[in-house]
Write a protein that holds these residues in place. Sequence first.
Motif, mmCIF file in Angstrom:
data_model
loop_
_atom_site.group_PDB
_atom_site.id
_atom_site.type_symbol
_atom_site.label_atom_id
_atom_site.label_comp_id
_atom_site.label_asym_id
_atom_site.label_seq_id
_atom_site.Cartn_x
_atom_site.Cartn_y
_atom_site.Cartn_z
ATOM 1 N N HIS A 122 7.385 16.460 -2.817
ATOM 2 C CA HIS A 122 6.119 16.490 -3.558
ATOM 3 C C HIS A 122 6.185 15.719 -4.876
ATOM 4 O O HIS A 122 5.151 15.524 -5.517
ATOM 5 N N GLU A 124 5.863 12.892 -7.194
ATOM 6 C CA GLU A 124 5.264 11.575 -7.146
ATOM 7 C C GLU A 124 5.947 10.658 -8.157
ATOM 8 O O GLU A 124 6.920 11.041 -8.803
ATOM 9 N N HIS A 162 2.148 18.681 3.148
ATOM 10 C CA HIS A 162 2.211 17.229 3.195
ATOM 11 C C HIS A 162 3.172 16.693 2.139
ATOM 12 O O HIS A 162 3.158 17.120 0.982
ATOM 13 N N ASN A 164 3.310 14.492 -0.090
ATOM 14 C CA ASN A 164 2.504 13.576 -0.907
ATOM 15 C C ASN A 164 3.369 12.704 -1.803
ATOM 16 O O ASN A 164 3.030 11.543 -2.074
ATOM 17 N N GLN A 167 4.908 9.923 0.286
ATOM 18 C CA GLN A 167 3.841 8.975 0.594
ATOM 19 C C GLN A 167 3.544 8.106 -0.624
ATOM 20 O O GLN A 167 3.396 6.882 -0.499
ATOM 21 N N ASP A 168 3.450 8.717 -1.799
ATOM 22 C CA ASP A 168 3.156 7.959 -3.020
ATOM 23 C C ASP A 168 4.277 6.969 -3.336
ATOM 24 O O ASP A 168 4.023 5.798 -3.632
ATOM 25 N N SER A 190 -3.605 16.471 0.471
ATOM 26 C CA SER A 190 -3.487 15.105 0.984
ATOM 27 C C SER A 190 -2.951 15.154 2.405
ATOM 28 O O SER A 190 -2.665 16.215 2.950
ATOM 29 N N GLU A 195 -5.017 8.022 5.717
ATOM 30 C CA GLU A 195 -4.118 7.582 4.646
ATOM 31 C C GLU A 195 -2.954 6.851 5.313
ATOM 32 O O GLU A 195 -2.004 7.464 5.780
ATOM 33 N N ASN A 204 0.121 9.964 9.145
ATOM 34 C CA ASN A 204 -0.088 11.381 8.865
ATOM 35 C C ASN A 204 -0.600 12.081 10.116
ATOM 36 O O ASN A 204 -1.512 11.579 10.793
#
Length: 308
Positions: A122, A124, A162, A164, A167-168, A190, A195, A204
């Motif tokens: 998580h 970012e 997720h 996130n 992903q970021d 998210s 995405e 996703n």
Amino acid sequence: MTVALITHADCLRYETPDGHPERVARLEHVLLALQDLDLLRVTAPLAAEDDVLRIHPASYLADLRRALPLQGIVQIDGDTFLSPGSLDAAFRAAGAAVRAVDMVLGEEAHAAFAAIRPPGHHAETDVAMGFCLFGNAALAAKHALDHHGLSRVAVVDFDVHHGNGTQDLLWDEPRALVITSQQMPLWPGSGRADETGAHDTILNIPLTPDSDGAAMRAAYTRLALPRLRTFKPELIVISAGFDAHRDDPLAQLMWETEDFAWLTREICAVAAECCGGRVVSTLEGGYDLKALAASARAHVEELIKAAT
């Protein structure tokens, strides 16, 4: 070839308030569940600052250091805290991810499991959240790409929430395929199917609340596993969260322990086809202690079977 278990006692020094789900007992239960397995046991190093700077800016590290308390516990996000040992734990967790990549790509181990906390998926680029400080799985992928010169690395995240942060951190990275399955709707909100990243390298897979292991297996068979095979990764990094278990208190997926074993087998089968079986796994969530311990053991047992 063997499977490495990489951990450090510093990861037990990441303290949270009483009643917080991300607690020291999580790692204690995982390590106890793995204690009788035939694993190459490795002490996690502290990540070098340059390693962490592959994914996080220097200003973010400076902010964390300024916020670190000399005693007690401080809150830096809605559910994320710092205690005096938190950054040592985070640097050990990141160091475990880097060491796991080095061992697997250096053929010291067939696969590696980083039994660490805090979790990472998580976090970012410049935001700590969801119990996470550094993006361990993203760092493993970037280390493999930038330091070892790989061309393609895949990250598979089966945590119920997720990833996130991953992903970021890898949104603009064309060399990294990120596949995540997660309950939706659920925090952090998210993880929609649309995405897909700057280079169409993010997949996703939203799963509905109360869906079971059969639904997960169908989704991975239809979407994730074919995408992995098409991408042909040279290394697979797993964000191994076990909070999709039916007994977990933070979500509403209905997976059983055997579902984590099945998913690990399938990922390892793709790794055997594409990259000589090279897999790095790093611990993420899982908050029912009994379910976490059983599922983590099933996961590592499958890594061992794939290595033999």
